[in-house]
Every structure is written in C-alpha cells, then in structure tokens.
Design a protein around this motif. Structure first.
Motif, short mmCIF file in Angstrom:
data_model
loop_
_atom_site.label_atom_id
_atom_site.label_comp_id
_atom_site.label_asym_id
_atom_site.label_seq_id
_atom_site.Cartn_x
_atom_site.Cartn_y
_atom_site.Cartn_z
N ASP A 139 0.83 -1.20 0.00
CA ASP A 139 0.00 0.00 0.00
C ASP A 139 0.86 1.25 0.00
O ASP A 139 2.06 1.20 0.31
CB ASP A 139 -0.92 0.01 1.22
N ARG A 172 -10.38 3.64 -6.04
CA ARG A 172 -9.62 4.03 -4.85
C ARG A 172 -9.63 2.85 -3.88
O ARG A 172 -10.47 1.95 -3.98
CB ARG A 172 -10.20 5.29 -4.20
N ARG A 173 -8.70 2.90 -2.96
CA ARG A 173 -8.46 1.72 -2.12
C ARG A 173 -8.67 2.03 -0.65
O ARG A 173 -8.31 3.10 -0.16
CB ARG A 173 -7.01 1.24 -2.33
N GLU A 174 -9.27 1.09 0.06
CA GLU A 174 -9.38 1.12 1.52
C GLU A 174 -9.00 -0.26 2.03
O GLU A 174 -9.80 -1.19 1.97
CB GLU A 174 -10.78 1.51 1.98
#
Length: 378
Positions: free
Chosen positions: A233, A269-271
């Motif tokens: 990440d 988008r990333r979580e």
C-alpha cells in the motif's frame, strides 16, 4: 540505594547513532502504546510512559543529548549519584567524567568504551519507488538504482596501498588508549582516553590506498532488482537485507529500505484490501434493470442490476479487491451506482417525460411523499 536508571537509548529502542527522526518515531510509538488513557489502571504502563518521556526529553535536545552521550545520566541530572550533600559548585562535569574514567576505564557511568576495531554494521540506505495502482495490487519486479559504499577492490577493504600494511601507533603503542593526568579540586587523577592519533584503533595507515584514500570503501552506483509484494500500500516500506552500505571491520552490510508511493487511479480508490468505485447508470437502467459491464482490476465483469435500483446503492463484487499482502485471500470491490440525469432533451423527449410523470404521481415515490408531506405538516 536509589534505583538505577536504564540507558535512554535502550528505553526508546534505538541505536546510539540514531537520527532525530528515528528517535521521534520511536518515541511516538512507545508513548502511544503506554499512554495512561489507553491503559487505565495499568501502573506498569504508566511507569513506562514516564520513562519514555524522560528519555525523549533528553535525546530530542541536541545539547542534553551531547552531555548524556559524554557523561551518562550525570550529564543531565545534577542530583544523579550525588548522595545526600551533592557536589561542590566548583567541580565541573569535565572533572567528574575524568574522575570516574580513572576508575572505570573512560566514559562516565562505568562503562565500556566501544571497540573501534570491532565489526560494525553498515548504514542502511533509503530510497523511494512510484508504482501504478495495478503494480501495487498484483506485485511486480522493479529495477532500483542507488549509490552505496562498497569494499574497495584495490586494497580489499584494508585502506592500505598495495604491498603495505597498517603499523602500530607510536603514541599508544597499539593499545588504542593514552593516559592523561589532570589536576582537579579533589587531587590529581589519571584517566584513559582514546588515542587521538589512531582513533583508538592502535594502528595507523602510513601509505593509504589511492583509490579509497585509506577508508577501505568506495562509492559506487548499483542497480538492484526489487521484488514488490502483491498488496503493498501507499506509504509502506520494504527492506532488502544486506543491500545497504558496506560494514566496517568485517561487519555486515546495512539494508536497502524502499518507500512506496502508489499513483492514484482514475476509476478506483483503495481502503485496505477493498476497491471502491462509482458507476453511472441511466434512468431507464435504474427503473427497468440492466446487465452492466463493470471495470475491475482484473478486467470487465458482468453484473445484473435489479429493477428499481436507487441512486447511491452499493453492490459487492466478491474477490475482486486487492490481494492480501500476507498472501491470504483477496478483498472485494464495492460499486456505488448513481443515476446520470439526461441533458439537452428534444421536444419529443420532454413531452414523453411529462406524460410519464403524469402517469406516475407522487404516490409512486415513497421518499418524496415522506419528505414533502412532512414539510407541509410542519
């Protein structure tokens, strides 16, 4: 007998040569872990919290840290080891350090002077790498070019010119230390200190290697293949052991630390391990339902949109998220749909839409009826 304090570097878990940034990072981590608000009733955590704050107060201050490095706790605490009456005001810390040095062989606090001939680990090197969203998700191989200190090939790391060798220091006769006699308010004391001529090594190089100028190491540019694990990440760091600067006296090399930056994606988008995106749908698709082609990091997949889907609804595509960095499964993709209002309708379309609206009436819209009906009552 007063309780002996632990070494401040040991308290924070850093090396004596740690940078201010490393000290600050270690302090924040330990202070957060032992904060009384997060550990109610835990007296041990409270004691550790106080100890960590005391250590940081000294090591974060350049002047205090210098005094602590030279004299130990006595350099920053005038009451340390003073007993009941303390020391006379005319007795400075320099004399105090020499006094204890005569008993303990140098360095106030009893201690052991580091051996300059002992193997020393090389310094780690930090660099950065920019990845695309997909490269971070699935992992990749990247070539990283760095400059690092490597053993000198001309002298094989000895620092001596070809055909020569280090010679015994004439000042300390190979011991690495010299005796100094000093007059203090308490008398004359003999102290041992590192030999300034040889730096405490006991040997000197009279004919240094021309390639490395006697250091035993040279700076070289090196390209290294870095394996980036799937699922890494933004902001994380990977370590490649032994690819940093060369060690001294046969010590191991440091590590290469690579900080990762992930470029934003135009759709996703990333979580954590989840991928989030938004998908526009038409009014007709929302009302009648439709088969949609949804983009994912694996490519497009089909999804059957049910009739009557409301704007803002979210559905899940299982297993279409980011692989876990530990290799255990994948996250999911969450798609939020919104209705795209049509623009620039022609006359026929507007008339058709008006007729459609007349056939519907407010009774077919539950949320509108709640909102506007409630407003009229108020």
């Amino acid at each position: 007998m007063a309780e002996q304090k632990r070494d401040y570097y040991e308290v924070l878990g850093v090396n004596k040569g740690a940078s201010p940034e490393e000290i600050k990072k270690a302090y924040r981590k330990l202070a957060k872990a032992n904060h009384p608000d997060l550990n109610p009733g835990d007296t041990a955590a409270e004691a550790r919290f106080k100890e960590v704050n005391e250590a940081y107060e000294v090591l974060a201050d350049e002047n205090k840290r210098a005094r602590y490095d030279q004299y130990g706790h006595a350099g920053v605490d005038p009451n340390f080891g003073a007993g009941g009456g303390g020391f006379d005001g005319g007795f400075d810390f320099g004399d105090l350090g020499d006094l204890f040095g005569s008993f303990f062989g140098g360095g106030f606090g009893g201690g052991r002077r580091s051996n300059p001939n002992a193997p020393q680990r090389g310094e780690s090197i930090r660099t950065s790498l920019i990845l695309s969203f997909e490269e971070a998700a699935f992992g990749c191989e990247k070539a990283v070019t760095i400059e690092r200190m490597e053993p000198c090939g001309a002298c094989q790391g000895s620092g001596c010119a070809d055909g020569t060798a280090p010679e015994t220091c004439p000042d300390c006769h190979g011991t690495g230390t010299v005796q100094v006699r000093r007059q203090t308010p308490m008398g004359v004391f003999a102290t041992s200190s590192p030999c300034s001529r040889c730096g405490g090594k006991g040997k000197i190089i009279l004919q240094p290697c021309k390639e490395c100028r006697g250091s035993g190491a040279v700076r070289r540019r090196k390209t290294i293949q870095a394996s980036i694990p799937a699922g890494i990440d933004n902001g994380q760091t990977i370590s490649i052991r032994g690819q940093g600067n060369t060690g001294k006296n046969g010590g191991p090399s440091g590590d290469l630390l690579i900080s990762i930056t992930v470029r934003p994606h135009e759709l996703f988008r990333r979580e954590g391990t989840s991928v989030l995106c938004e998908a526009p749908i038409s009014f007709a698709q929302a009302v009648l339902g439709a088969e949609l082609e949804i983009p994912t990091i694996d490519g497009k997949v089909k999804y059957d949109l049910p009739e009557g889907t409301q704007s803002g609804s979210t559905f899940r595509l299982k297993g279409k998220g980011i692989p876990s960095i530990n290799g255990r499964g994948r996250g999911d993709q969450y798609v939020t749909v919104y209705i795209e209002t049509p623009r620039n309708l022609n006359k026929e379309q507007k008339e058709a839409l008006k007729k459609f609206a007349e056939t519907m009436g407010d009774n077919n819209y539950e949320e509108r009826k709640k909102f506007f009906g409630g407003k009229k009552k108020r």
